[in-house]
Design a protein around this motif. Structure first.
Motif, short mmCIF file in Angstrom:
data_model
loop_
_atom_site.label_atom_id
_atom_site.label_comp_id
_atom_site.label_asym_id
_atom_site.label_seq_id
_atom_site.Cartn_x
_atom_site.Cartn_y
_atom_site.Cartn_z
N THR A 37 0.81 -1.22 0.00
CA THR A 37 0.00 0.00 0.00
C THR A 37 0.84 1.27 0.00
O THR A 37 0.81 2.04 -0.96
N MET A 38 1.61 1.50 1.07
CA MET A 38 2.31 2.77 1.22
C MET A 38 3.63 2.84 0.45
O MET A 38 3.98 3.89 -0.08
N THR A 52 -2.38 10.03 0.69
CA THR A 52 -3.12 9.87 1.93
C THR A 52 -3.20 8.41 2.33
O THR A 52 -3.46 7.54 1.50
N LEU A 53 -2.97 8.16 3.60
CA LEU A 53 -3.25 6.87 4.22
C LEU A 53 -4.43 7.08 5.15
O LEU A 53 -4.34 7.83 6.12
N PHE A 54 -5.55 6.42 4.87
CA PHE A 54 -6.80 6.65 5.59
C PHE A 54 -7.27 5.32 6.17
O PHE A 54 -7.62 4.41 5.42
N ILE A 184 -5.06 13.38 12.49
CA ILE A 184 -4.39 13.49 11.20
C ILE A 184 -2.94 13.91 11.43
O ILE A 184 -2.67 14.99 11.97
N VAL A 185 -2.02 13.05 11.03
CA VAL A 185 -0.60 13.41 10.97
C VAL A 185 -0.34 13.91 9.56
O VAL A 185 -0.59 13.20 8.58
N SER A 205 4.81 18.83 -1.40
CA SER A 205 3.83 17.75 -1.33
C SER A 205 3.44 17.53 0.12
O SER A 205 4.11 17.99 1.05
N LYS A 206 2.32 16.82 0.30
CA LYS A 206 1.82 16.56 1.65
C LYS A 206 1.38 15.11 1.75
O LYS A 206 0.63 14.62 0.92
N LEU A 207 1.87 14.45 2.79
CA LEU A 207 1.47 13.09 3.09
C LEU A 207 0.58 13.14 4.33
O LEU A 207 1.01 13.54 5.40
#
Length: 211
Positions: A37-38, A52-54, A184-185, A205-207
């Protein structure tokens, strides 16, 4: 799956079909889930794309455990790493690898909690309710949210553990470290060429890692 479409009469229910990229059963450990996944997303993040990891599911399904790993309820230290820590460890490893040797990276972290429609900054540690705003350039963001610069995964993990100690928690029959809030981190990344000077292009960018 069935979609009742607001009608309780079974004859009106319609079958709905969904397609999933991956489904993991109980034989997959956290590292295997991370690899599927990541891991494939991290190069995209370092090349200027948001990701995004949700973790979504009912209370007690294991969202917090999957993201943060096995956490000591007394010290909040990590006994076994979850997806967040595996992701951050690999992210910093990549920034220091020869693949990105021509670039320098700036990494910042923020950590916020949403509980009862209140937004709190978990890195600042007060109870101020922050506002969610929308900007044409920045998009949706939280005003006055702390952004702390970090240079390695150890620093960022310590900040997350500090934030966890301020979250709304309660024990359940399955887990003594059970979240009662959304958290949310956010990992904010800037990349620029080492030889570009002051006029070089900066990629941002934003993770987002969401429990």
């Amino acid at each position: 799956m069935l979609d009742p479409d607001g009608n309780t009469d079974p004859s009106y229910k319609r079958d709905k079909m969904y397609v999933f990229d991956n489904v993991f059963d109980e034989t997959f450990d956290t590292k295997a889930v991370f690899s599927h996944t990541m891991l494939p997303l991290l190069d995209n993040v370092l090349n200027g794309y948001n990701a995004t990891l949700f973790a979504y599911g009912m209370t007690g399904a294991g969202k917090t455990h999957t993201l943060f790993g096995e956490i000591d309820p007394d010290s909040l230290g990590v006994r076994r790493s979850g997806l967040i820590f595996l992701t951050l460890e690999e992210l910093f490893r990549k920034t220091q690898s020869s693949t990105y040797g021509e670039y320098e990276f700036s990494v910042k972290i923020s950590y916020l909690e949403i509980y009862n429609e209140q937004v709190r900054d978990l890195l600042r540690g007060d109870d101020q309710n922050l506002m969610i705003l929308e900007d044409p350039l920045r998009g949706v963001f939280v005003s006055d949210l702390t952004e702390t610069s970090v240079t390695n995964e150890s620093q960022i993990m310590q900040l997350i553990m500090t934030g966890n100690s301020r979250r709304i928690m309660a024990s359940t029959a399955a887990n003594v470290f059970s979240s009662r809030s959304h958290a949310i981190v956010q990992v904010l990344i800037e990349r620029k060429e080492k030889t570009a000077g002051i006029k070089g292009t900066v990629l941002q960018s934003k993770l987002s890692l969401i429990d």
